[in-house]
Design a protein around this motif. Structure first.
Motif, mmCIF file in Angstrom:
data_model
loop_
_atom_site.group_PDB
_atom_site.id
_atom_site.type_symbol
_atom_site.label_atom_id
_atom_site.label_comp_id
_atom_site.label_asym_id
_atom_site.label_seq_id
_atom_site.Cartn_x
_atom_site.Cartn_y
_atom_site.Cartn_z
ATOM 1 N N LEU A 203 0.834 -1.200 0.000
ATOM 2 C CA LEU A 203 0.000 0.000 0.000
ATOM 3 C C LEU A 203 0.870 1.253 0.000
ATOM 4 N N GLU A 204 1.861 1.280 0.895
ATOM 5 C CA GLU A 204 2.700 2.469 1.022
ATOM 6 C C GLU A 204 3.572 2.653 -0.225
ATOM 7 N N LEU B 2 2.002 8.902 -6.098
ATOM 8 C CA LEU B 2 2.014 10.345 -5.825
ATOM 9 C C LEU B 2 3.247 11.016 -6.415
ATOM 10 N N LEU C 163 1.465 3.811 -3.135
ATOM 11 C CA LEU C 163 0.974 5.178 -2.914
ATOM 12 C C LEU C 163 2.098 6.183 -3.180
ATOM 13 N N VAL C 164 3.280 5.895 -2.616
ATOM 14 C CA VAL C 164 4.411 6.806 -2.787
ATOM 15 C C VAL C 164 4.790 6.897 -4.264
#
Lengths: 149, 502
Positions: B447-448, B455, B451-452
């Protein structure tokens, strides 16, 4: 204060508070996008708010009395001994070696239900079998004493 | 056609003596886990995971998968013979299975359950063969935003469906996610939340958490019930076939159960109990004589038993094609994949087809083995329930301790297991579901990372997710499901399922 929900939600509140506090120390955003603290700040922030709500709820809505939720008398003692048994194993393992630590822990557990000599026999047999399976068959390097067991 | 060729190669792998042996061992242990009340598939798979450390990756996964689907078979026997479900998915089988046993028809109930389980399990595997490669091929086109959206959808569905309270479900999910942050940041490599503890710099070991939450906490719950707790003596088994007129309605129930279980297995957060419950109520509603249900209707056994085995096969599709686990047991399986150096997901079909197709082929063999073990040998399995808890639980505890230690030969992991065992015990006491904790912990780094990456691609603009059709649609569904759940929670009509599949 005999409500277990208060204690559990308080522990969660402290956990989320500590994690949130630590998240603020991390970089939130860098030149190329989000930093190491970006997601932790949001996740721990929301977790903190939710655990706070749970904490408040535990006083009024979510009341669970310790006497209703936790076992009484003999079962409570058994539960405590079971929780403490891995600690006993951890503290004795390095100087007693796997087999003796395992016999000790298993004896403490078996003796809750059997006579001491049966407990000692079961503890001995089970420990030897586990030692053989993990050490010999699965090649797991179990910590041993100076005699190699 | 290509799938068929690969499947044949998979059979070649699965039919090697070594893999065949460990497949049999896996289903045997799975049956044992299923038969023993108080030990669910997630706990059983986690506790027995250490037994696979010394094995080849494919052999290890074949064995663990055997434990997983084997446990679905085993629980039925005790439900029918002693009215005690061995695992949560078999609870509903007690309703008609035990009355049938009391009427002296235990053999017929066991036979239809075994046949239904076999058909349901086999059909869901055929679904996996057909849809698995198609989904994996499509997913290969996904970028970080689509993967992020998929993980978010999985987690929101899980939170929306799991547990009785939305707040507690969310707390459990965020708690697991917060734990996943401990260790190295996937983006910058920065060490986070280690609080000066060297063992935390590499993060918390997933298997130690799983062993604690599902293994140790279950042992504590069983001890709480009393060590002198005994199961009743199993009913005698007479005859091993249903009556002639019972075959047709049973086969219809098996067909419906297969379809239902297969579809529901694809949805995150739906544990194996839901397909059985829906199947049972569907059979009752479709029956011309619904008043027979609860008194020994054979369709009441056939439908739910088929549905739970079909579910267990299709629940592997999101794991193998997306790398996303949909239930705690599947999360433990994911941990096993990672532990053995394999990363489930679309690329696994390309990089390790032997593993994927070998596992699928082994499941066909495992299902056949289970049919043989279940049908004529049910009476023997039922006798295992007579083993007293006071002998079994200390042994399970020691295996859990040694198994946790052997993950990294580190005593710190045993401490982690102990802490999470106690956490799991107290969480269950106030109805905080455990499944979201483990699933968000497993998916936290994905997830992280996605997401990173997303973005960074979007230069920090979150709304760009909605400009890409796939990620936009998936995120919209996720938001709607969460809002629906919040609305249900406010109106007091939350459709929650108990956190039982452990």
């Amino acid at each position: 204060m005999k409500n277990i929900s208060i204690y559990i939600s308080l522990v969660l509140l402290i956990f989320s508070g500590v994690m949130l506090f630590d998240s603020f120390k991390l970089e939130y955003g860098g030149d190329y996008g989000p930093g190491a603290g970006f997601l932790p700040v949001w996740v721990n922030g929301i977790l903190f708010i939710l655990t706070f709500i749970l904490f408040i709820m535990s006083f009024k809505k979510d009341i669970r009395l310790i006497k209703d939720v936790l076992p009484q008398h003999k079962e409570r003692l058994h539960l405590l001994i079971t929780i403490l048994s891995p600690i006993l194993f951890l503290t004795t393992l390095n100087f007693l070696g796997f087999t003796l630590s395992s016999i000790l822990v298993l004896f403490c557990l078996f003796v809750l239900s059997f006579k001491w000599y049966w407990s000692a026999t079961f503890a001995f047999i089970v420990s030897i079998v586990i030692f053989f399976v993990f050490k010999e068959l699965l090649s797991v390097p179990l910590p041993v004493n100076q005699f190699g067991w | 056609m290509e799938s068929l060729q690969l499947l044949l190669q998979g059979f070649e792998t699965a039919l090697s003596w070594n893999n065949l042996f460990y497949c049999a061992i896996g289903v045997l242990f799975g049956m044992l886990v299923g038969v023993l009340p108080g030990l669910g598939p997630a706990a059983g798979t986690a506790i027995l995971l250490p037994l696979t450390y010394g094995l080849e990756p494919i052999t290890a996964i074949i064995m663990l998968a055997g434990i997983y689907y084997g446990s679905m078979y085993g629980g039925t026997i005790t439900s029918i013979l002693i009215n005690t479900p061995g695992e949560a998915a078999s609870v509903i089988t007690c309703l008609d299975g035990y009355p049938l046993a009391q009427q002296g028809r235990a053999g017929a109930a066991l036979a239809i359950a075994a046949i239904g389980s076999f058909i349901g399990g086999t059909l869901s595997l055929i679904g996996l063969i057909i849809f698995g490669p198609i989904v994996a091929n499509q997913v290969l086109k996904f970028g970080p935003p689509e993967f992020f959206a998929l993980v978010v959808l999985g987690l929101t569905l899980l939170v929306a469906l799991m547990g009785k309270s939305l707040i507690k479900g969310l707390i459990a999910a965020l708690f697991g996610l917060s734990l996943a942050f401990i260790g190295q940041d996937p983006g910058s490599g920065y060490i986070r939340f280690s609080f000066g503890v060297t063992n935390l710099t590499s993060g918390i070991e997933f298997i130690a958490i799983a062993m604690g939450l599902f293994g140790f906490s279950e042992i504590l719950f069983n001890i709480e019930k009393g060590l002198d707790n005994k199961n009743s003596t199993p009913a005698k088994i007479k005859g091993l076939l249903p009556k002639k007129e019972e075959w047709y309605p049973s086969l219809k129930a098996i067909g419906r159960g297969s379809g239902l279980g297969f579809v529901l297995g694809l949805i995150p957060g739906l544990n194996s109990v839901i397909p059985t419950m829906i199947s049972y109520s569907m059979e009752k509603k479709m029956s011309k004589t619904p008043d027979r249900f609860g008194k020994g209707a054979i369709e009441g056994v056939a439908g739910p038993e088929t549905a739970n085995n079909a579910y267990s096969g299709s629940a592997l599709i999101p794991l193998l094609t997306l790398g996303i686990p949909t239930s705690p047991t599947i999360a433990v399986l994911l941990g096993a994949f990672v532990m053995h150096g394999l990363t489930p997901g679309p690329t696994l079909y390309q990089t390790n087809p032997t593993v994927i197709w070998g596992i699928i082929a082994s499941m066909f063999i495992g299902n056949l083995l289970l049919l043989i073990m279940n049908w004529p040998l049910a009476g023997v399995w039922a006798k295992i329930t007579l083993v007293p808890f006071k002998i079994l639980l200390p042994i399970l505890l020691m295996v859990t301790i040694v198994g946790t230690f052997s993950i990294r030969n580190n005593l710190f992991d045993v401490l982690v297991m102990l802490i999470f065992g106690v956490i799991g015990y107290f969480f269950k006491k106030i109805d905080i579901p455990l499944a979201p904790v483990i699933l968000t912990f497993v998916l936290g780094s994905v997830l992280e990372k996605t997401l990173v990456q997303s973005l960074t691609m979007f230069e920090g603009n979150f709304f760009e997710f909605f400009t890409r059709p796939i990620s936009g649609v998936i995120l919209a569904i996720a938001i709607i499901s969460l809002l629906w759940s919040i609305y249900g929670g406010i109106r007091g009509k939350k459709v929650g399922v108990d956190d039982v599949e452990i």
